[in-house]
Write a protein that holds these residues in place. Structure first.
Motif, PDB file in Angstrom:
ATOM      1  N   GLY A  97       0.806  -1.216   0.000  1.00  9.93           N
ATOM      2  CA  GLY A  97       0.000   0.000   0.000  1.00  9.93           C
ATOM      3  C   GLY A  97       0.835   1.260   0.000  1.00  9.93           C
ATOM      4  N   HIS A  98       1.897   1.284   0.789  1.00 12.41           N
ATOM      5  CA  HIS A  98       2.755   2.469   0.873  1.00 12.41           C
ATOM      6  C   HIS A  98       3.518   2.676  -0.427  1.00 12.41           C
ATOM      7  CE1 HIS A  98       4.962   5.569   3.020  1.00 12.41           C
ATOM      8  NE2 HIS A  98       6.100   5.054   2.562  1.00 12.41           N
ATOM      9  N   VAL A  99       4.007   1.596  -1.031  1.00 11.82           N
ATOM     10  CA  VAL A  99       4.722   1.712  -2.297  1.00 11.82           C
ATOM     11  C   VAL A  99       3.804   2.261  -3.381  1.00 11.82           C
ATOM     12  CG1 VAL A  99       5.905   0.410  -4.116  1.00 11.82           C
ATOM     13  CG2 VAL A  99       6.353  -0.111  -1.706  1.00 11.82           C
ATOM     14  N   ILE A 100       2.576   1.800  -3.409  1.00 13.07           N
ATOM     15  CA  ILE A 100       1.614   2.292  -4.404  1.00 13.07           C
ATOM     16  C   ILE A 100       1.318   3.770  -4.179  1.00 13.07           C
ATOM     17  CG2 ILE A 100      -0.789   2.095  -5.170  1.00 13.07           C
ATOM     18  CD1 ILE A 100      -0.555  -0.933  -4.716  1.00 13.07           C
ATOM     19  N   ASP A 101       1.180   4.181  -2.931  1.00 12.10           N
ATOM     20  CA  ASP A 101       0.967   5.611  -2.643  1.00 12.10           C
ATOM     21  C   ASP A 101       2.105   6.461  -3.189  1.00 12.10           C
ATOM     22  OD1 ASP A 101      -1.444   5.172  -1.372  1.00 12.10           O
ATOM     23  OD2 ASP A 101      -0.586   5.118   0.655  1.00 12.10           O
ATOM     24  N   ILE A 102       3.348   5.998  -3.032  1.00 11.19           N
ATOM     25  CA  ILE A 102       4.512   6.736  -3.549  1.00 11.19           C
ATOM     26  C   ILE A 102       4.436   6.830  -5.071  1.00 11.19           C
ATOM     27  CG2 ILE A 102       7.024   6.651  -3.836  1.00 11.19           C
ATOM     28  CD1 ILE A 102       7.152   5.334  -1.050  1.00 11.19           C
ATOM     29  N   LEU A 103       4.158   5.726  -5.726  1.00  9.15           N
ATOM     30  CA  LEU A 103       4.091   5.722  -7.188  1.00  9.15           C
ATOM     31  C   LEU A 103       2.987   6.638  -7.707  1.00  9.15           C
ATOM     32  CD1 LEU A 103       4.580   1.903  -7.868  1.00  9.15           C
ATOM     33  CD2 LEU A 103       6.195   3.718  -8.424  1.00  9.15           C
ATOM     34  N   ASP A 112       8.131  11.648  -0.451  1.00  9.61           N
ATOM     35  CA  ASP A 112       7.699  12.454  -1.584  1.00  9.61           C
ATOM     36  C   ASP A 112       8.889  13.123  -2.269  1.00  9.61           C
ATOM     37  OD1 ASP A 112       8.065  13.900   0.751  1.00  9.61           O
ATOM     38  OD2 ASP A 112       6.590  15.430   0.229  1.00  9.61           O
ATOM     39  N   GLU A 113      10.079  12.973  -1.691  1.00  5.31           N
ATOM     40  CA  GLU A 113      11.295  13.511  -2.291  1.00  5.31           C
ATOM     41  C   GLU A 113      12.017  12.484  -3.153  1.00  5.31           C
ATOM     42  OE1 GLU A 113      13.713  15.050   0.830  1.00  5.31           O
ATOM     43  OE2 GLU A 113      12.196  16.475   1.543  1.00  5.31           O
ATOM     44  N   LEU A 114      11.556  11.247  -3.130  1.00  6.11           N
ATOM     45  CA  LEU A 114      12.159  10.203  -3.954  1.00  6.11           C
ATOM     46  C   LEU A 114      11.890  10.471  -5.432  1.00  6.11           C
ATOM     47  CD1 LEU A 114      11.173   7.014  -1.898  1.00  6.11           C
ATOM     48  CD2 LEU A 114      13.480   7.926  -2.171  1.00  6.11           C
ATOM     49  N   SER A 115      12.825  10.070  -6.282  1.00 10.12           N
ATOM     50  CA  SER A 115      12.678  10.303  -7.723  1.00 10.12           C
ATOM     51  C   SER A 115      11.506   9.530  -8.322  1.00 10.12           C
ATOM     52  CB  SER A 115      13.968   9.907  -8.453  1.00 10.12           C
ATOM     53  OG  SER A 115      14.263   8.527  -8.244  1.00 10.12           O
ATOM     54  N   VAL A 116      11.063   8.481  -7.643  1.00  6.48           N
ATOM     55  CA  VAL A 116       9.956   7.678  -8.175  1.00  6.48           C
ATOM     56  C   VAL A 116       8.597   8.190  -7.700  1.00  6.48           C
ATOM     57  CG1 VAL A 116      11.296   5.567  -8.452  1.00  6.48           C
ATOM     58  CG2 VAL A 116      10.227   6.043  -6.246  1.00  6.48           C
ATOM     59  N   PHE A 117       8.595   9.233  -6.886  1.00 10.86           N
ATOM     60  CA  PHE A 117       7.326   9.752  -6.374  1.00 10.86           C
ATOM     61  C   PHE A 117       6.481  10.307  -7.523  1.00 10.86           C
ATOM     62  CE2 PHE A 117       4.612  13.143  -4.608  1.00 10.86           C
ATOM     63  CZ  PHE A 117       3.947  12.420  -3.622  1.00 10.86           C
ATOM     64  N   GLY A 118       5.298   9.758  -7.692  1.00 12.41           N
ATOM     65  CA  GLY A 118       4.364  10.251  -8.701  1.00 12.41           C
ATOM     66  C   GLY A 118       4.580   9.712 -10.098  1.00 12.41           C
ATOM     67  N   VAL A 119       5.564   8.822 -10.315  1.00 10.70           N
ATOM     68  CA  VAL A 119       5.815   8.356 -11.686  1.00 10.70           C
ATOM     69  C   VAL A 119       4.741   7.387 -12.161  1.00 10.70           C
ATOM     70  CG1 VAL A 119       8.315   8.663 -11.482  1.00 10.70           C
ATOM     71  CG2 VAL A 119       7.306   6.436 -10.911  1.00 10.70           C
ATOM     72  N   GLY A 120       3.902   6.924 -11.247  1.00  6.19           N
ATOM     73  CA  GLY A 120       2.858   5.974 -11.624  1.00  6.19           C
ATOM     74  C   GLY A 120       1.456   6.532 -11.485  1.00  6.19           C
ATOM     75  N   ALA A 121       1.332   7.835 -11.639  1.00  4.38           N
ATOM     76  CA  ALA A 121       0.014   8.461 -11.474  1.00  4.38           C
ATOM     77  C   ALA A 121      -0.955   8.066 -12.573  1.00  4.38           C
ATOM     78  CB  ALA A 121       0.169   9.980 -11.435  1.00  4.38           C
ATOM     79  N   ASP A 122      -0.439   7.502 -13.662  1.00  3.11           N
ATOM     80  CA  ASP A 122      -1.300   7.132 -14.785  1.00  3.11           C
ATOM     81  C   ASP A 122      -2.111   5.874 -14.517  1.00  3.11           C
ATOM     82  OD1 ASP A 122       1.245   5.896 -14.732  1.00  3.11           O
ATOM     83  OD2 ASP A 122       0.933   5.143 -16.775  1.00  3.11           O
ATOM     84  N   LEU A 123      -1.739   5.122 -13.467  1.00  4.64           N
ATOM     85  CA  LEU A 123      -2.478   3.904 -13.136  1.00  4.64           C
ATOM     86  C   LEU A 123      -3.222   4.074 -11.820  1.00  4.64           C
ATOM     87  CD1 LEU A 123       0.085   1.050 -13.992  1.00  4.64           C
ATOM     88  CD2 LEU A 123      -1.765   1.951 -15.406  1.00  4.64           C
ATOM     89  N   SER A 124      -4.379   3.450 -11.725  1.00  4.96           N
ATOM     90  CA  SER A 124      -5.172   3.515 -10.498  1.00  4.96           C
ATOM     91  C   SER A 124      -4.572   2.601  -9.441  1.00  4.96           C
ATOM     92  CB  SER A 124      -6.609   3.088 -10.779  1.00  4.96           C
ATOM     93  OG  SER A 124      -6.661   1.700 -11.101  1.00  4.96           O
ATOM     94  N   GLU A 125      -5.031   2.747  -8.209  1.00  3.61           N
ATOM     95  CA  GLU A 125      -4.568   1.860  -7.141  1.00  3.61           C
ATOM     96  C   GLU A 125      -4.897   0.407  -7.476  1.00  3.61           C
ATOM     97  OE1 GLU A 125      -5.344   0.982  -2.377  1.00  3.61           O
ATOM     98  OE2 GLU A 125      -5.944   2.903  -3.251  1.00  3.61           O
ATOM     99  N   LYS A 126      -6.079   0.191  -8.039  1.00  2.00           N
ATOM    100  CA  LYS A 126      -6.479  -1.160  -8.414  1.00  2.00           C
ATOM    101  C   LYS A 126      -5.545  -1.734  -9.481  1.00  2.00           C
ATOM    102  CE  LYS A 126     -10.375  -3.702 -10.432  1.00  2.00           C
ATOM    103  NZ  LYS A 126     -11.742  -3.594 -11.003  1.00  2.00           N
ATOM    104  N   ASP A 127      -5.164  -0.884 -10.461  1.00  2.00           N
ATOM    105  CA  ASP A 127      -4.261  -1.339 -11.513  1.00  2.00           C
ATOM    106  C   ASP A 127      -2.905  -1.720 -10.933  1.00  2.00           C
ATOM    107  OD1 ASP A 127      -6.153  -0.950 -13.513  1.00  2.00           O
ATOM    108  OD2 ASP A 127      -5.524   1.110 -13.906  1.00  2.00           O
ATOM    109  N   TRP A 128      -2.409  -0.899 -10.002  1.00  2.00           N
ATOM    110  CA  TRP A 128      -1.112  -1.181  -9.407  1.00  2.00           C
ATOM    111  C   TRP A 128      -1.155  -2.472  -8.585  1.00  2.00           C
ATOM    112  CZ3 TRP A 128       3.191   0.100 -11.184  1.00  2.00           C
ATOM    113  CH2 TRP A 128       3.431   1.357 -11.746  1.00  2.00           C
TER     114      TRP A 128
END
Length: 617
Positions: free
Chosen positions: A442-448, A462-478
């Motif tokens: 759950g936490h990893v998905i929140d970061i993505l 939220d300072e990690l380079s991967v923060f927000g790189v997965g906004a194109d997918l829903s939580e269910k998709d992840w």
């Protein structure tokens, strides 16, 4: 192994076997390969029989027991079902009895005397009872036609239903080397089959392996999304009023699910090993003897259930192995009519089963074997090919696409999930490499997805380079991506660290772009597949209106007779027999005797009553 082209020395025995089948059981001919098995055992040879549930395994030892001199001794682990099995044989005019711990001393003595006097055709005994000095001495003094070892997979320590008391059954051959033995099971891989033969001393037995296919069962696996609601929708839209079984992993979930379904107006009963024995027995009896009951149970329930009109088997949790899944789903549609095997499956199932293996007290070899069994089960769930092809391949059988499973009826889509996998693997890697930390899904998905939750901001993730790189997918998709990565061994779950995620040796190839990942896409779709809605009632009866009215009347008559006799309705007649009567509308005893499933004893007992009801229509 015996030569496949063996010939019986006394051809008259084959004729006797067919006569018993027709006169006692009311069937014109054996199904393949029943006749070959029966002739082999009647001739005094050992056999190992693998035949799917509902294919008529019991006839393979019941008919030889009636042809050969002496009493057929049936070893069965199913104490709770022996009464029904004996009742069914008694209705056919077969002299049958059982010995188990439910009987008082007087009844035990009565059965023992009947055996010694040669007054029994079949005697059912639990393995624990069989191996006592008293029982072994009893069998020494009587005449034994054969030994039938039912549910023989129970002897396999790698099987799904291991029973340690079965290990002592090799003594049968040592003590009675001239008495033929037939071991029967509905499911076993090649490895399990070898183990059965070794542990039971069936080294020279001929193996009869039938097709594992049950074409009348429709297999369907759905993504979990409020599984209780999904189950309710499945029952109310596709199986209203039907008998079925719902399997859950835990006792608590069994009781919660049974209460939930009952509150929704569905007659549901719980069954698990933690319930009082009297309650378990009463619930099982209700399920077997009444129509339209749903049994919610752990895997403690079901082995040996002969109820032919179970229209569905549902799983709310992932089974531990394909063998277990096949055995459990095989309890549906034993009458050959359409039935469904339905399962809700999700990420938590994968993580829970992995955790159970990690926490097992077995050695590394044991854990590896459990892991391999789970991987095969996960492969069945995640396949984009025909589920039946995948299922049968596990048992070494080749098949073509069936057209009667969800992946055939609604072929799933695949997509290139390589980049999505790289994102999630990178997030897990950076949390560990840069922060020395591991977190759960759950936490990893929140970061993505770029969600600034309290926990994300607290640890400055939220300072990690991967923060927000997965906004194109829903939580269910992840979660779908995560499930498939864990299933394929590209991510591991460390249960000692509260279910945190970790990379595996195989992760590197994906991160470096050396491996392409095609993933299954979960589509938003209705709770039922095409052709399933409304088809149940039509297919289950499939009779013209006038025949359907007669069929309904015959079922009502059968129910009354069964209640008076204190036996399940199917012990009197199966639905298939009543359907044939409704279509044929026999007008004489001779015509009725030609209906499949109407043997001499039942013709004598019920013939006039049936003809009277037919004449009214």
């Amino acid at each position: 192994m015996f030569d496949d082209d063996y010939a019986l020395e006394d051809q008259g025995l084959e004729e006797q076997a067919l006569e018993v089948l027709q006169r006692v059981f009311g069937y014109d001919a054996f199904r393949h390969p029943q006749q070959e098995i029966v002739n082999h055992v009647v001739a005094g040879n050992d056999a190992l029989v693998l035949m799917p549930t509902g294919a008529g395994k019991s006839l393979c030892y019941q008919v030889p027991a009636l042809v050969r001199a002496g009493t057929g001794v049936v070893v069965s682990p199913l104490i709770a079902l022996m009464q029904d099995q004996v009742d069914a044989l008694t209705e056919l005019g077969v002299r049958a009895a059982f010995l188990n711990s439910t009987q008082d001393f007087a009844r035990v003595r009565e059965v023992e005397q009947a055996f010694l006097s040669g007054e029994l055709d079949l005697l059912y005994v639990a393995p624990e009872r069989l191996l006592t000095d008293r029982c072994l001495s009893l069998l020494d003094r009587g005449r034994i036609a054969l030994f039938a070892i039912d549910e023989a997979h129970c002897v396999s320590q790698w099987g799904h239903d291991f029973r340690p008391e079965y290990l002592g059954l090799s003594t049968l051959h040592e003590r009675w080397p001239d008495v033929p033995r037939i071991a029967l099971t509905a499911t076993a891989t090649d490895a399990t089959r070898v183990e059965i033969a070794q542990r039971l001393g069936l080294d020279n037995a001929r193996a009869f392996v039938s097709s594992f296919d049950r074409p009348n069962i429709r297999y369907r696996i759905v993504e979990k999304n409020d599984p209780r609601r999904q189950l309710l929708e499945f029952l109310t839209t596709e199986h209203p009023g039907d008998a079925g079984i719902v399997y859950c992993l835990s006792r608590a979930k069994v009781e919660e699910t049974a209460e939930f379904l009952s509150a929704q107006g569905i007659r549901a009963l719980p069954y698990h090993a933690g319930l009082d024995q009297a309650i378990r027995a009463a619930n099982q009896s209700t399920f077997l003897r009444e129509d339209g009951v749903v049994m919610v149970a752990t895997i403690a329930f079901g082995m040996g259930i002969d109820k032919p009109d179970v229209r569905f088997v549902a799983h709310l949790d992932l089974p531990k192995s394909v063998e277990g899944y096949y055995q459990e789903t095989g309890r549906a549609g034993r009458d050959g009519m359409p039935a469904q095997a339905w399962m809700a499956y999700g990420l938590q199932d994968v993580m829970q089963q992995r955790r159970m293996i990690d926490e097992s007290t077995g050695d590394d070899a044991y854990k590896r074997r459990l892991g391999a069994m789970l991987d095969a089960m996960l492969g069945l769930c995640e396949t984009v090919e025909c589920r039946r092809v995948r299922l049968l391949a596990y048992f070494g059988q080749k098949a073509t696409a069936c057209g009667n499973c969800d992946t055939c009826l609604e072929p799933p889509q695949t997509w290139d999930g390589t980049q999505a996998a790289q994102k999630i693997l990178s997030a897990v890697y950076r949390l560990w490499k840069e922060r020395g930390q591991r977190y759960g899904s759950g936490h990893v998905i929140d970061i993505l997805r770029g969600k600034k939750t309290d926990r994300v901001t607290q640890y400055q993730h939220d300072e990690l380079s991967v923060f927000g790189v997965g906004a194109d997918l829903s939580e269910k998709d992840w979660r779908n991506v995560l499930r498939q990565l864990i299933t394929q061994g590209l991510l591991a779950v460390d249960h000692e660290s509260y279910g945190t995620l970790a990379l595996t040796e195989d992760s590197r190839a994906v991160l470096k772009g050396e491996r392409t990942l095609m993933l299954r896409r979960e589509l938003a779709k209705p709770g039922k597949t095409r052709e399933s809605s409304g088809s149940k009632a039509k297919v289950a009866v499939n009779l013209p209106p006038e025949a359907e009215a007669l069929f309904t009347a015959l079922r009502a008559w059968r129910g009354e007779v069964a209640r008076n006799h204190g036996v399940p309705a199917y012990v009197i007649f199966h639905d298939a027999t009543l359907r044939e009567i409704a279509l044929a509308r026999p007008s004489s005893i001779d015509e009725l005797g030609g209906v499949s499933g109407v043997g001499a004893r039942k013709l004598e007992a019920y013939g006039e009553e049936i003809l009277e009801r037919v004449s009214k229509f």
